[in-house]
Scaffold this motif. Sequence first.
Motif, short mmCIF file in Angstrom:
data_model
loop_
_atom_site.label_atom_id
_atom_site.label_comp_id
_atom_site.label_asym_id
_atom_site.label_seq_id
_atom_site.Cartn_x
_atom_site.Cartn_y
_atom_site.Cartn_z
N TYR A 53 1.97 33.55 0.48
CA TYR A 53 1.25 33.98 -0.58
C TYR A 53 -0.11 34.08 -0.47
O TYR A 53 -0.68 33.18 -0.15
CB TYR A 53 1.56 32.91 -1.73
CG TYR A 53 0.99 33.28 -3.10
CD1 TYR A 53 1.72 34.25 -4.02
CD2 TYR A 53 -0.25 32.54 -3.71
CE1 TYR A 53 1.22 34.57 -5.11
CE2 TYR A 53 -0.58 33.26 -4.81
CZ TYR A 53 -0.16 33.88 -5.54
OH TYR A 53 -0.77 34.48 -6.88
N TYR A 63 -1.50 33.21 -12.67
CA TYR A 63 -0.33 32.91 -12.29
C TYR A 63 -0.49 31.82 -11.28
O TYR A 63 0.18 30.64 -11.15
CB TYR A 63 0.51 33.93 -11.58
CG TYR A 63 1.73 33.37 -10.66
CD1 TYR A 63 2.95 33.22 -11.53
CD2 TYR A 63 1.70 33.34 -9.50
CE1 TYR A 63 4.00 32.81 -10.88
CE2 TYR A 63 2.86 32.99 -8.71
CZ TYR A 63 4.16 32.57 -9.47
OH TYR A 63 5.04 32.56 -8.85
N THR A 64 -1.62 31.92 -10.28
CA THR A 64 -1.68 31.00 -9.43
C THR A 64 -2.23 29.53 -9.80
O THR A 64 -1.75 28.73 -9.33
CB THR A 64 -2.76 31.62 -8.35
OG1 THR A 64 -2.42 32.72 -7.98
CG2 THR A 64 -3.08 30.47 -7.22
N THR A 65 -3.07 29.56 -10.71
CA THR A 65 -3.59 28.47 -11.55
C THR A 65 -2.52 27.77 -12.16
O THR A 65 -2.18 26.46 -11.90
CB THR A 65 -4.52 28.69 -12.59
OG1 THR A 65 -5.63 29.23 -11.83
CG2 THR A 65 -4.98 27.20 -13.17
N GLN A 66 -1.38 28.37 -12.72
CA GLN A 66 -0.37 27.90 -13.50
C GLN A 66 0.74 27.22 -12.50
O GLN A 66 1.55 26.45 -12.76
CB GLN A 66 0.11 28.91 -14.47
CG GLN A 66 -0.67 29.20 -15.65
CD GLN A 66 -0.29 30.37 -16.30
OE1 GLN A 66 0.70 31.00 -16.20
NE2 GLN A 66 -1.09 30.67 -17.50
N ASN A 67 0.93 27.74 -11.50
CA ASN A 67 2.28 27.56 -10.70
C ASN A 67 1.40 26.82 -9.13
O ASN A 67 2.28 27.20 -8.00
CB ASN A 67 2.92 28.85 -10.37
CG ASN A 67 3.49 29.38 -11.51
OD1 ASN A 67 4.55 28.60 -12.09
ND2 ASN A 67 2.78 30.24 -12.21
N GLU A 119 1.05 24.01 -7.67
CA GLU A 119 1.91 23.16 -6.98
C GLU A 119 3.10 23.93 -6.12
O GLU A 119 3.30 23.60 -4.91
CB GLU A 119 2.50 22.01 -7.63
CG GLU A 119 1.33 21.02 -8.06
CD GLU A 119 1.95 19.78 -8.73
OE1 GLU A 119 3.05 19.25 -8.61
OE2 GLU A 119 1.15 19.20 -9.54
N GLU A 120 4.04 24.74 -7.02
CA GLU A 120 4.88 25.42 -6.50
C GLU A 120 4.54 26.23 -5.21
O GLU A 120 5.29 26.54 -4.02
CB GLU A 120 5.54 26.14 -7.42
CG GLU A 120 7.01 26.91 -6.89
CD GLU A 120 7.59 27.72 -8.11
OE1 GLU A 120 8.26 28.75 -7.81
OE2 GLU A 120 7.13 27.45 -9.41
N ILE A 121 3.37 27.12 -5.40
CA ILE A 121 3.10 27.90 -4.51
C ILE A 121 2.49 27.40 -3.32
O ILE A 121 2.91 27.72 -2.18
CB ILE A 121 1.75 29.02 -5.12
CG1 ILE A 121 2.16 29.71 -6.21
CG2 ILE A 121 1.08 29.49 -4.02
CD1 ILE A 121 1.00 30.44 -7.26
#
Length: 193
Positions: free
Chosen positions: A24, A7-11, A13-15
């Motif tokens: 987070y 999830y962290t890799t895929q998101n 920029e948003e994180i």
Amino acid sequence: LLDILKYTTQNLEEIAKNLEETGYIQNIFAMFLLAQFREKRTYPLLVEFFSIPGRLIFYVTGNVITEELCRILASVSCGDVRPLSSLIENPKINEYVRSAALDAFLVLMFSGEISREEVVKYFQYLFYEGLEKKPSNIWNALALCSTKIYPEEFYEEIKKAYKENLIEPSYIEIEEVEEALKEGKEKRLSISK
């Protein structure tokens, strides 16, 4: 825990954008716990994450890259150094991530998972052709790591790298390398552990 890393890799920029609001840090807990469990399925996920160029990964990992990443990578590698090499040799990857991957070789060596001979052979490859010939922290780290494992096999290449201004003398001075040589191999290796 593996899903948190995905999830962290895929998101990323948003994180990173919402980090102050969300606080987070689940990815940091996941990395440390998975390293503690020596979960090898973590390895490709970490390599993918830390291969992301730029500074965003720093925003969501804090000091982990410079302080603990080498041990995390070594723990989940199960002695497989090929993915570490891919991080080290990729000039598009952040230089501190590359340095942490290099340090992971020492963690693996001092824990007995790989031999000093394997490390020497790989470091020689890096000095001769594995790294781009331009100044960056990876050259500093290579000189320091080589000194920690006794720089006998690398001394001429380290001197050459200094002459080519690839190594920053304020990071490690040539005198430190020469002092390690004077100490002797056995003493140097016992100090570095």
